[in-house]
Design an enzyme around this catalytic site. Structure first.
Site, PDB file in Angstrom:
ATOM      1  N   ASP A 176      19.039 -52.421 -65.595  1.00 51.17           N
ATOM      2  CA  ASP A 176      18.276 -51.680 -64.599  1.00 51.17           C
ATOM      3  C   ASP A 176      16.873 -52.279 -64.441  1.00 51.17           C
ATOM      4  OD1 ASP A 176      19.572 -49.687 -63.159  1.00 51.17           O
ATOM      5  OD2 ASP A 176      19.494 -48.247 -64.805  1.00 51.17           O
ATOM      6  N   GLN A 189      22.968 -43.674 -66.337  1.00 51.42           N
ATOM      7  CA  GLN A 189      22.865 -43.145 -64.979  1.00 51.42           C
ATOM      8  C   GLN A 189      21.921 -41.948 -64.931  1.00 51.42           C
ATOM      9  OE1 GLN A 189      24.210 -44.469 -62.154  1.00 51.42           O
ATOM     10  NE2 GLN A 189      23.054 -42.902 -61.054  1.00 51.42           N
ATOM     11  N   LYS A 215      28.922 -48.820 -58.094  1.00 51.53           N
ATOM     12  CA  LYS A 215      28.619 -49.856 -59.077  1.00 51.53           C
ATOM     13  C   LYS A 215      29.902 -50.435 -59.678  1.00 51.53           C
ATOM     14  CE  LYS A 215      24.180 -47.692 -60.071  1.00 51.53           C
ATOM     15  NZ  LYS A 215      23.417 -46.766 -60.930  1.00 51.53           N
TER      16      LYS A 215
END
Length: 279
Positions: free
Chosen positions: A119, A96, A52
């Site tokens: 997300d 995460q 990422k």
């Protein structure tokens, strides 16, 4: 035909970089993504975060990684999210996963401000999927849709089967496919005669986390296979949820590796840019 996620992800990131460059002067700053990690013991999580951050660097997104100790409390995480929610220079917030067992994941995800939830896991974004209205889309299903569009795979009237029922992939993907006039069936561990059902399907998405779960006898000739899984088999080889022998019968399929995983990261970048443009 191999549906190469690498090519699609590259194009998605190229477009994101172009949008950033064309709006940078007008907005006065680059987009910024903050990633919260709890602990540093999970090698898979560390690899995902590195991917990422690399994508952020490639496209011009400022990034910050915040590492909290493994034994941090729920309040510690919520406090950090609150701080980032209020920071006007932070456009996207990502926690995460997985988190330690003592942390309430749902509460953590809901604490992220909807316009910074890159997300796309929050209930506002899930609702936007089902209502087919603008909003940030969950990364993996949106990446899958980008793949299908890139390769001009028609969906209207197609019988589509999603094996799996997660909030992260299956449910939002079902909504997205429905919005493009596909007929969608969601199957799961309690589905009876699953492999008989799958033999009638034009497109199958497998997201169960079981190595080579879908056998060749369960698919018809000309099927399109989207493999969300990434597993290690008994020999330690990286494989998906679809048995390799299915490829011989498929009109198109996503490989593992090099398929859906790359799209998830690329969509995250697109979501971060979208959030930046609205701030």
């Amino acid at each position: 035909m191999i549906l190469a996620g690498k090519d699609v992800a590259s194009e998605m990131k190229r477009q994101a970089k172009t949008v950033i460059e064309s709006n940078l002067q007008r907005l006065g700053r680059a987009p910024k993504l903050a990633i919260i990690m709890v602990g540093e013991d999970n090698a898979a999580s560390q690899a995902y975060v590195r991917n990422k951050l690399k994508a952020c660097d490639e496209t011009g997104i400022i990034n910050e990684t915040i590492i909290l100790p493994q034994n941090c409390t729920q309040a510690d995480i919520l406090s950090k999210i609150k701080e980032l929610n209020q920071d006007k220079t932070t456009d996207g917030i990502l926690v995460q996963l997985p988190l330690p067992a003592h942390i309430n994941v749902a509460e953590v995800q809901e604490a992220i401000r909807p316009d910074k939830d890159v997300d796309g896991f929050g209930k506002e974004h899930m609702g936007a999927c089902w209502l087919n209205v603008p909003g940030i889309r969950p990364c993996t299903p949106a990446g899958i849709m980008a793949l299908l569009h890139y390769y001009d795979i028609p969906l209207a009237g197609k019988n589509c089967l999603i094996i799996g029922r997660s909030n992260i992939v299956a449910k939002p993907l079902a909504a997205m496919l429905l919005s493009e006039d596909a007929t969608v069936t969601i199957a799961h561990s309690k589905t009876k005669n699953l492999f008989t059902l799958s033999q009638t399907m034009d497109l199958i998405v497998v997201s169960v986390g079981k190595p080579e779960f879908l056998p060749p006898a369960a698919v018809k000739d000309g099927v399109i296979l989207i493999d969300v899984g990434i597993n290690r088999n008994e020999q330690g080889k990286l494989v998906g949820d679809v048995n390799h022998s299915c490829y011989d019968k498929a009109a198109a399929y996503t490989p593992v590796p090099g398929g859906v995983g790359l799209l998830t990261v690329a969509q995250l970048i697109c979501n971060c840019v979208q959030a930046w443009l609205t701030h």
